[in-house]
Structure formats: C-alpha cells, structure tokens
Design an enzyme around this catalytic site. Structure first.
Site, PDB file in Angstrom:
ATOM      1  N   CYS A  81     -22.738 -18.771 -16.411  1.00 38.05           N
ATOM      2  CA  CYS A  81     -21.285 -18.960 -16.360  1.00 38.05           C
ATOM      3  C   CYS A  81     -20.839 -19.852 -17.526  1.00 38.05           C
ATOM      4  O   CYS A  81     -20.999 -19.473 -18.669  1.00 38.05           O
ATOM      5  CB  CYS A  81     -20.852 -19.501 -14.995  1.00 38.05           C
ATOM      6  N   HIS A 195     -22.694 -14.666 -12.193  1.00 35.39           N
ATOM      7  CA  HIS A 195     -23.548 -15.548 -11.398  1.00 35.39           C
ATOM      8  C   HIS A 195     -24.671 -14.742 -10.747  1.00 35.39           C
ATOM      9  O   HIS A 195     -24.442 -14.104  -9.719  1.00 35.39           O
ATOM     10  CB  HIS A 195     -22.722 -16.233 -10.303  1.00 35.39           C
ATOM     11  N   GLU A 197     -27.069 -15.877  -9.039  1.00 35.42           N
ATOM     12  CA  GLU A 197     -27.367 -16.485  -7.736  1.00 35.42           C
ATOM     13  C   GLU A 197     -26.395 -16.045  -6.652  1.00 35.42           C
ATOM     14  O   GLU A 197     -26.637 -16.277  -5.461  1.00 35.42           O
ATOM     15  CB  GLU A 197     -27.396 -18.015  -7.851  1.00 35.42           C
TER      16      GLU A 197
END
Length: 218
Positions: A81, A195, A197
């Site tokens: 990011c 992202h 994750e």
C-alpha cells in the site's frame, strides 16, 4: 525456519499482516528494531496514511537506510500500500511535493476516477513472468487507496540498489481513467498497491510466492 520481520514504524495495518504471514508457517516478528530487520530473511514494509507522514515515520525509525542496505545486500523487501508508494521518488498528496525514498523512479498522484478512494476488489494485468502473481494472474485483489503511481521507472534518485540485469516487472490496474502500478518487482524488491493480507486466498498465494522466492534459495 524462514524469518520474516514486519517493520513497525507506526504507519501500517500491521496486525493483519502479521497474521497473514504467520499463516504461512514461518517465523514472523513485528518490530521496529532495525538490526532485527536487517537479520531477517524477509522484511515487510506496510503503510497506511499520508505519504509524507509515512516517509517521515520510516526515516525516523531508520527504515529508509534499512531498506537501502537490504536491497544492496540482495535481501528481500516487500512493500504494501503506502509501503509501495514511499519507494518512489516523489509524492504529491494534497498537491504538495514530498520526497520519497527514491528506490524507483516515479510520482505518487491522486487517482483520476469518479469515486476516490478506490475501496474494494479489482483485477490486475499481471506482468509477464511475475513471481508474485504466479498462479493468481486472473484473481482479484483488495485495494484501499486514493493515490497511485502511473509512471514507474526502474531507477530512482538513489543509485546502486539493483544489479543491471534485475528485471523490472510492473503489474497494472485500471480504475476510473487511471492506469497505475498494482505491483512492481525488481531484484530483491517486491511492492504491491493492494493489500495481500486482505485479499483472501489470492493474497495468501501471493505472500507464499514471495516467501518461496527466497526461502527455497537459502
């Protein structure tokens, strides 16, 4: 066991990243200790917030030199990011130029779209031969951002961080009228605007690809 440090400099969604990396079965530590970051097999540089503030926080923690030193020593770094954005030369958040780390050339500017930020899932145009996107080239990833890099180049302000034969691979994404770098790979550096994750199985596969790229080489 492969060791990963998630570098904590006060600007990142660090807990979710730690969980996502831990799920890979590696040894993961959240720390702001530069020596531990240098010693780890891989380092994740997350980032959430304003570009200039993130760069300042990273420098205050010694993270800028840590990134430079790891790249010079061919040690893997993953930026996520704003952790992608700070690797470039300059950011223009709020219309005011701010100096980034200068690892790569390019500028961080606001998305050109009817709705900003981009918040949600989007597909990407994976770079040919991408290590990160192997097996998930046609999957969707989760984005939350208002700024992007549409003009990435392989050399930034800081020289001597890469080998001449390090391939420069850019994965692109389209949102509104912006076409921007969703991921960039060069030598030991891998960075994503989205992202991983938060990107379900596709993100987990990407993180596994990243870890496997150096864990199997040890």
């Amino acid at each position: 066991m492969t060791s990963i440090v998630v570098f904590d400099y006060g600007f990142g969604n660090v807990r979710s990243m730690v969980r996502a990396v831990a799920n890979l079965g590696v040894d993961v530590e959240l720390t702001s200790d530069v020596d531990k970051a240098m010693a780890a097999d891989g380092v994740v540089v997350p980032g959430v917030g304003a570009f200039a503030a993130c760069v300042e926080g990273l420098r205050r923690a010694g993270g800028d030199d840590m990134v430079y030193d790891r790249l010079r020593e061919r040690k893997p770094v993953l930026g996520v990011c704003v952790g992608l954005q700070v690797m470039f030369d300059t950011g223009y958040e709020g219309g005011v130029p701010a100096e980034g780390l200068g690892v790569l050339g390019g500028s961080v500017r606001q998305l050109k779209a009817p709705v900003v930020p981009q918040m949600g899932w989007n597909t990407v145009d994976a770079a040919a031969g991408s290590t990160l996107l192997k097996g998930v080239e046609r999957e969707r990833f989760y984005f939350v951002h208002s700024y992007c890099v549409s003009d990435p180049t392989p050399e930034g302000r800081v020289q001597g961080l890469f080998e001449p034969d390090d391939e420069f691979k850019v994965t692109w994404c389209d949102y509104g009228s912006s076409r921007f770098a969703a991921a960039v790979e060069r030598g030991p550096l891998s960075i994503t605007q989205f992202h991983p994750e938060k990107s379900a199985q596709a993100g987990a596969t990407l993180l596994r690809n990243w870890v496997d790229s150096f864990a199997t080489a040890r």
